[in-house]
Scaffold this active site. Sequence first.
Site, PDB file in Angstrom:
ATOM      1  N   ILE A 142       0.865  -1.169   0.000  1.00 17.09           N
ATOM      2  CA  ILE A 142       0.000   0.000   0.000  1.00 17.09           C
ATOM      3  C   ILE A 142       0.905   1.224   0.000  1.00 17.09           C
ATOM      4  O   ILE A 142       2.085   1.139   0.350  1.00 17.09           O
ATOM      5  CB  ILE A 142      -0.973   0.019   1.203  1.00 17.09           C
ATOM      6  CG1 ILE A 142      -0.219  -0.011   2.538  1.00 17.09           C
ATOM      7  CG2 ILE A 142      -1.933  -1.159   1.119  1.00 17.09           C
ATOM      8  CD1 ILE A 142      -1.135   0.086   3.756  1.00 17.09           C
ATOM      9  N   ASP A 143       0.381   2.363  -0.421  1.00 18.14           N
ATOM     10  CA  ASP A 143       1.186   3.572  -0.536  1.00 18.14           C
ATOM     11  C   ASP A 143       1.781   3.968   0.808  1.00 18.14           C
ATOM     12  O   ASP A 143       1.214   3.687   1.865  1.00 18.14           O
ATOM     13  CB  ASP A 143       0.334   4.727  -1.058  1.00 18.14           C
ATOM     14  CG  ASP A 143      -0.180   4.501  -2.465  1.00 18.14           C
ATOM     15  OD1 ASP A 143       0.426   3.686  -3.183  1.00 18.14           O
ATOM     16  OD2 ASP A 143      -1.192   5.121  -2.821  1.00 18.14           O
ATOM     17  N   ARG A 144       2.890   4.684   0.748  1.00 14.31           N
ATOM     18  CA  ARG A 144       3.542   5.162   1.971  1.00 14.31           C
ATOM     19  C   ARG A 144       2.604   6.010   2.815  1.00 14.31           C
ATOM     20  O   ARG A 144       2.608   5.924   4.050  1.00 14.31           O
ATOM     21  CB  ARG A 144       4.790   5.983   1.589  1.00 14.31           C
ATOM     22  CG  ARG A 144       5.601   6.463   2.780  1.00 14.31           C
ATOM     23  CD  ARG A 144       6.868   7.153   2.325  1.00 14.31           C
ATOM     24  NE  ARG A 144       6.624   8.490   1.832  1.00 14.31           N
ATOM     25  CZ  ARG A 144       6.604   9.578   2.604  1.00 14.31           C
ATOM     26  NH1 ARG A 144       6.797   9.477   3.911  1.00 14.31           N
ATOM     27  NH2 ARG A 144       6.401  10.762   2.085  1.00 14.31           N
ATOM     28  N   ARG A 243      -7.166   6.842  -4.962  1.00 16.64           N
ATOM     29  CA  ARG A 243      -6.938   8.277  -4.867  1.00 16.64           C
ATOM     30  C   ARG A 243      -7.364   8.980  -6.152  1.00 16.64           C
ATOM     31  O   ARG A 243      -7.983  10.063  -6.121  1.00 16.64           O
ATOM     32  CB  ARG A 243      -5.460   8.525  -4.546  1.00 16.64           C
ATOM     33  CG  ARG A 243      -5.070   7.913  -3.204  1.00 16.64           C
ATOM     34  CD  ARG A 243      -3.582   7.720  -3.020  1.00 16.64           C
ATOM     35  NE  ARG A 243      -2.898   8.970  -2.751  1.00 16.64           N
ATOM     36  CZ  ARG A 243      -1.630   9.038  -2.349  1.00 16.64           C
ATOM     37  NH1 ARG A 243      -0.931   7.930  -2.170  1.00 16.64           N
ATOM     38  NH2 ARG A 243      -1.072  10.202  -2.117  1.00 16.64           N
TER      39      ARG A 243
END
Length: 311
Positions: A142-144, A243
């Site tokens: 998953i994204d930072r 997003r």
Amino acid sequence: MTRPRFPVPMPTRDGVSPSCVSLPHGPWPTIADFLVERFPAISREAWLSRIEANDVCDEHGVPITATRRYESPLRVYYYRALDAETPIPFEELVLHQDDDLVVVDKPPFVPVTPTGKYVQQSLLVRLKRKLGLDDLVPLHRIDRNTSGLVLFSVRPETRGLYQAMFPERRIDKHYEAVVPWHEGVSSVPAVYRSRLVDDDHFMRMREAPGEPNSETRIVLREARDGHALLELSPVTGRKHQLRVHCQALGLPIVNDPFYPTLQPAGNDDFDRPLQLLARSLSFVDPLNGALRTFESPRRLALPSAPAAAAA
């Protein structure tokens, strides 16, 4: 064809596995000459210092010397020199651990794997140090900026069975997001599809005309005081999919540093984390057929309405 798994001749150090480079055919007089040319950001003096410290060796575990003649093909292993990293002031939480899987609740701002200036502060390295599991590998990412659940594989022998769940869509993933909610808006589409492609900036994605390659299911959970809580269930797993889809609907996720406007790198505001949470994961275990469900203990909350000014 399955790629053979070669034994690594150097141990993990401070949770970081050694890096590896394969020596191609070429004219270099020594292995050190190749390393200097292959990695121009690292000076010759730095490479010689690593070699003198026995931090560079071949695939057989034999240390490389400064004068060792170039040999191809050969794999060379080395330890990265790590700069001091700014600590990220949030801790991960191990929710489950067995012989095959580790399930972790990741805090925001922490990358899943080492990248750029984040090595010791990456989730993988933190876990290797904490759990003492050198073979630990993330099954997905998953994204930072995103917080929530991440699955890790413990054993190489069973890793492929778990990895196959993701491209075969045999794992249900549910996210939550807080977004702005405009007056007059009463609903969201149950399903949103679009075609996602790389943006002009390498860090972002954008929508483009053409056959959709991304799909998200959306449920409105709550709306009040100018914000809404959405449940987002990605059917596909494109980069930044949730997003970009929220942005396309005019509902950019609160505190998103990429959408609608890309913020300068290195400007993390630890008081304003992205309001996107990987809330739950469920799947049928490929080893024993049991249904397994994991849920993050984190919760996203809608911001409170500002207090009315006194008359």
